[in-house]
Design a protein around this motif. Structure first.
Motif, PDB file in Angstrom:
ATOM      1  N   LEU A 239       0.532  26.375  47.888  1.00 32.69           N
ATOM      2  CA  LEU A 239       1.826  26.000  47.406  1.00 32.69           C
ATOM      3  C   LEU A 239       3.050  26.120  48.337  1.00 32.69           C
ATOM      4  CD1 LEU A 239       1.435  28.231  44.111  1.00 32.69           C
ATOM      5  CD2 LEU A 239       0.999  25.988  44.188  1.00 32.69           C
ATOM      6  N   PHE A 240       2.796  26.785  49.158  1.00 30.86           N
ATOM      7  CA  PHE A 240       3.726  26.947  50.416  1.00 30.86           C
ATOM      8  C   PHE A 240       3.833  25.570  51.215  1.00 30.86           C
ATOM      9  CE2 PHE A 240       6.000  28.368  54.133  1.00 30.86           C
ATOM     10  CZ  PHE A 240       7.151  28.972  53.721  1.00 30.86           C
ATOM     11  N   ARG A 241       2.405  25.262  51.291  1.00 28.47           N
ATOM     12  CA  ARG A 241       2.501  23.835  52.409  1.00 28.47           C
ATOM     13  C   ARG A 241       3.209  22.550  51.372  1.00 28.47           C
ATOM     14  NH1 ARG A 241      -2.744  26.084  53.981  1.00 28.47           N
ATOM     15  NH2 ARG A 241      -3.728  25.147  52.271  1.00 28.47           N
ATOM     16  N   LEU A 242       2.938  22.768  50.100  1.00 29.66           N
ATOM     17  CA  LEU A 242       3.741  21.712  49.445  1.00 29.66           C
ATOM     18  C   LEU A 242       5.267  21.823  49.476  1.00 29.66           C
ATOM     19  CD1 LEU A 242       1.680  21.716  45.795  1.00 29.66           C
ATOM     20  CD2 LEU A 242       1.484  20.023  47.804  1.00 29.66           C
ATOM     21  N   LEU A 243       5.681  23.123  49.594  1.00 31.24           N
ATOM     22  CA  LEU A 243       7.232  23.240  49.660  1.00 31.24           C
ATOM     23  C   LEU A 243       7.721  22.853  51.295  1.00 31.24           C
ATOM     24  CD1 LEU A 243       7.490  26.604  47.903  1.00 31.24           C
ATOM     25  CD2 LEU A 243       8.500  24.155  46.978  1.00 31.24           C
ATOM     26  N   ARG A 312       7.140  24.904  34.363  1.00 32.26           N
ATOM     27  CA  ARG A 312       8.093  24.479  35.825  1.00 32.26           C
ATOM     28  C   ARG A 312       8.600  25.426  36.224  1.00 32.26           C
ATOM     29  NH1 ARG A 312      11.123  19.219  33.810  1.00 32.26           N
ATOM     30  NH2 ARG A 312       8.995  18.286  34.522  1.00 32.26           N
ATOM     31  N   VAL A 313       8.587  25.807  37.645  1.00 31.84           N
ATOM     32  CA  VAL A 313       9.379  26.522  38.241  1.00 31.84           C
ATOM     33  C   VAL A 313      10.401  26.034  39.183  1.00 31.84           C
ATOM     34  CG1 VAL A 313       9.063  28.764  39.908  1.00 31.84           C
ATOM     35  CG2 VAL A 313       7.214  28.169  38.139  1.00 31.84           C
ATOM     36  N   SER A 314      11.488  26.567  39.260  1.00 28.29           N
ATOM     37  CA  SER A 314      12.642  25.788  40.097  1.00 28.29           C
ATOM     38  C   SER A 314      13.591  26.857  40.535  1.00 28.29           C
ATOM     39  CB  SER A 314      13.386  24.692  39.458  1.00 28.29           C
ATOM     40  OG  SER A 314      13.888  25.218  38.224  1.00 28.29           O
ATOM     41  N   GLY A 315      14.301  26.781  41.618  1.00 29.92           N
ATOM     42  CA  GLY A 315      15.201  27.649  42.148  1.00 29.92           C
ATOM     43  C   GLY A 315      15.735  27.221  43.412  1.00 29.92           C
ATOM     44  N   ARG A 316      16.712  27.591  44.060  1.00 28.86           N
ATOM     45  CA  ARG A 316      17.335  27.375  45.336  1.00 28.86           C
ATOM     46  C   ARG A 316      16.584  28.186  46.546  1.00 28.86           C
ATOM     47  NH1 ARG A 316      23.865  26.929  44.429  1.00 28.86           N
ATOM     48  NH2 ARG A 316      23.647  25.105  42.954  1.00 28.86           N
ATOM     49  N   ASN A 317      16.001  29.111  46.196  1.00 27.20           N
ATOM     50  CA  ASN A 317      15.467  29.848  47.187  1.00 27.20           C
ATOM     51  C   ASN A 317      14.034  29.430  47.227  1.00 27.20           C
ATOM     52  OD1 ASN A 317      14.000  32.124  48.795  1.00 27.20           O
ATOM     53  ND2 ASN A 317      15.863  33.103  48.566  1.00 27.20           N
ATOM     54  N   VAL A 321      10.871  30.782  44.667  1.00 25.72           N
ATOM     55  CA  VAL A 321      10.221  29.748  43.929  1.00 25.72           C
ATOM     56  C   VAL A 321       8.567  29.812  44.418  1.00 25.72           C
ATOM     57  CG1 VAL A 321       9.720  27.423  43.739  1.00 25.72           C
ATOM     58  CG2 VAL A 321      12.143  28.323  43.670  1.00 25.72           C
ATOM     59  N   HIS A 322       8.263  29.886  45.599  1.00 25.06           N
ATOM     60  CA  HIS A 322       6.896  30.040  46.014  1.00 25.06           C
ATOM     61  C   HIS A 322       6.215  31.359  45.540  1.00 25.06           C
ATOM     62  CE1 HIS A 322       3.770  31.448  48.925  1.00 25.06           C
ATOM     63  NE2 HIS A 322       3.118  30.590  48.466  1.00 25.06           N
ATOM     64  N   GLU A 323       7.059  32.437  45.476  1.00 24.56           N
ATOM     65  CA  GLU A 323       6.394  33.598  44.881  1.00 24.56           C
ATOM     66  C   GLU A 323       6.027  33.463  43.562  1.00 24.56           C
ATOM     67  OE1 GLU A 323       6.980  38.686  45.136  1.00 24.56           O
ATOM     68  OE2 GLU A 323       7.908  37.157  46.612  1.00 24.56           O
TER      69      GLU A 323
END
Length: 510
Positions: A239-243, A312-317, A321-323
């Motif tokens: 998930l972090f690699r996707l971000l 769906r998870v969304s946010g600016r940080n 979002v990853h956590e």
């Protein structure tokens, strides 16, 4: 074609490479000499300017000459063409250097635009074949669905298949996604990759690479692949690699197939992601219910108003979002609710997630599609797999592309759907003995044909038959998406979804 005419074609090919493939003048003599050596010629033509139509006036005549003169065999046509175009495509390091220069001076989109055009111009992406695909859109109950009958994947003829069986298995490259494919000459059972160019990137502190898919199921269909040949895996690091990817390429989305059979992709042996610039149907719908978690009040969580089950998870940080996305992944991996047939694990893991990340301005979004690959006696192909009455349309696994609302249907349907129309129009007589013969290619469509003929008769015109069959395919695709939902879009299913969100994830409805 004479050898003198061939020399002119080779010079035209070189001119094309300078103009369309960014071949540098400093490399021109080297490349021409390689071409001459391939055809056992002693000197190039002189004074040749410009070039004609790339495929029909340059490439095809050169390949024809090679076949006619015993340099290549007819069944090796694509292999030889790829070798030829690989010679005039700039070397991998030159492509990486130009990509980096364009990214530094004009922005990352200018670099990917150039790489994409290069991949088309050297026939790595065979747009002439891709343009044969049959495409349309359907507005369904919960949004748009894209449908493609895929005709672009080359089909081997019987002679190729017979020859391929005789070839030894080398184990190199280990799979179609390994970085070692760059420059690989190919065989009859492994496509040539002399025209493939990859760009190295870093994701999550690891070495990865990007390339474009040769089949282009949607706009700028890009693949990110681990430089290490290792099995597919979807975990918190994934998930972090996707971000990380959407930070590097904010104009693209990126996602991963689930890492399990049935609900995963066709290649589970190599860790990779798929993305592109197209706005896929699932992205265009909103959420039907909103939640929040105590640890990060600024992160939004919602159940997407879609056919299958999506959080769906969304946010600016990015890190928040990853956590939260990682919490969803971890919670789902352990969640069981037998009231809706969800069992996370028996003797093997069954719950999995298909994650897709996007970045719009300063907001990160990860859609987490909940999947389960369990089978039982009543559902040998999968409890959340298309039901058997839909296998005539799509029997293969429903992976990341389909669950986002873009169906890639098998090429066999092009002709099979026309035959179904023939029955409705009375062009083909309804012979039940013939139709119910398992050797008949239309056998799998027998229930559909009988139902459509019962509903509409056998004396309709072609326009009506076209609409009836198209409507049938549209409905089948909607049903397939609904089959993949672990929490069905009914009262019981949505109550179970809310239970997972509140009890499994610890989220509160807002």
């Amino acid at each position: 074609m004479t050898s003198e005419e061939l020399k002119i074609k080779l010079s035209q090919l070189l001119n094309y490479a300078k103009d369309k493939l960014s071949l540098r003048q400093e490399d021109a003599s080297f490349v021409m000499n390689s071409l001459l050596d391939t055809f056992s010629l002693n000197a190039p033509a002189t004074g040749v300017e410009g070039y004609g139509e790339f495929q029909s006036e340059i490439v095809d005549p050169i390949v024809d000459y090679a076949i006619q003169n015993g340099i290549a065999k007819e069944e090796e046509r694509i292999l030889f063409e790829t070798k030829l175009l690989g010679l005039v495509t700039p070397c991998p390091s030159s492509v990486v250097d130009k990509f980096d220069i364009l990214a530094a001076n004009g922005g990352i989109k200018s670099a990917t635009d150039w790489l994409f055009k290069l991949s088309i111009a050297n026939n790595y992406i065979r747009m002439a074949d891709i343009s044969k695909n049959i495409k349309w859109e359907h507005v369904g109950k919960l949004g748009k669905i894209g449908i493609t009958i895929n005709l672009s994947k080359p089909e081997k003829d019987p002679k190729q298949i017979a020859m391929a069986k005789l070839l030894p298995k080398s184990g190199y490259p280990a799979c179609l996604l390994c970085t070692e494919n760059v420059g690989f000459a190919g065989t009859l059972n492994h496509p040539a990759r002399q025209t493939l160019r990859m760009i190295p990137i870093r994701l999550g502190g690891e070495n990865w690479s990007i390339q474009y898919s040769p089949y282009q199921y949607y706009d700028e269909h890009i693949i990110a692949l681990s430089n290490e040949h290792r099995p597919m895996n979807v975990n918190s690091d994934s998930l972090f690699r996707l971000l990380d990817f959407v930070d590097l390429f904010p104009h693209y989305f990126i996602g991963s197939n689930a890492a399990l059979p049935i609900v995963g992709g066709s290649i589970l042996t190599h860790d990779h992601y798929q993305g592109g610039c197209k706005v896929l149907p699932m992205f265009e719908v909103g959420v039907r219910k909103n939640y929040t978690v105590n640890k990060f009040k600024d992160v939004k969580i919602g159940i997407v108003d879609w056919y299958n089950s999506v959080v769906r998870v969304s946010g600016r940080n990015k890190f928040e979002v990853h956590e939260v996305a990682s919490d969803v992944l971890e919670s789902w991996s352990q969640w069981t609710d037998e009231s809706v047939n969800v069992i996370c694990k028996t003797n093997e893991q069954h719950n999995a997630i298909t994650p897709i990340a996007r970045k719009e301005r300063d907001t990160y979004t990860i859609d987490l599609i909940l999947r389960n690959n369990r089978t039982d006696d009543a559902h040998p192909y999968g409890i959340f797999h298309p039901e058997e009455n839909l296998h005539n349309i799509k029997k293969e696994g429903i992976g990341i592309i389909e669950v986002m609302g873009l169906f890639i249907l098998p090429g066999r349907l092009k002709n099979e759907l026309e035959v179904i129309k023939d029955y409705i129009c009375g062009k083909k007589n309804l012979d039940l003995q013939e139709l119910n013969n398992p050797e008949n290619p239309m056998y799998k469509h027998a229930p559909t044909i009988l139902q459509l003929v019962n509903d509409h008769g056998t004396s309709r015109d072609r326009v009506f038959a076209d609409k009836v069959v198209t409507d049938y395919v549209n409905s089948a695709c909607e049903q397939i998406l609904e089959c993949t939902a672990v929490f069905k879009n009914n009262e019981q299913g949505q109550a179970a979804f809310d239970k997972f969100m509140s009890m499994g994830l610890g989220a509160k409805e807002v």
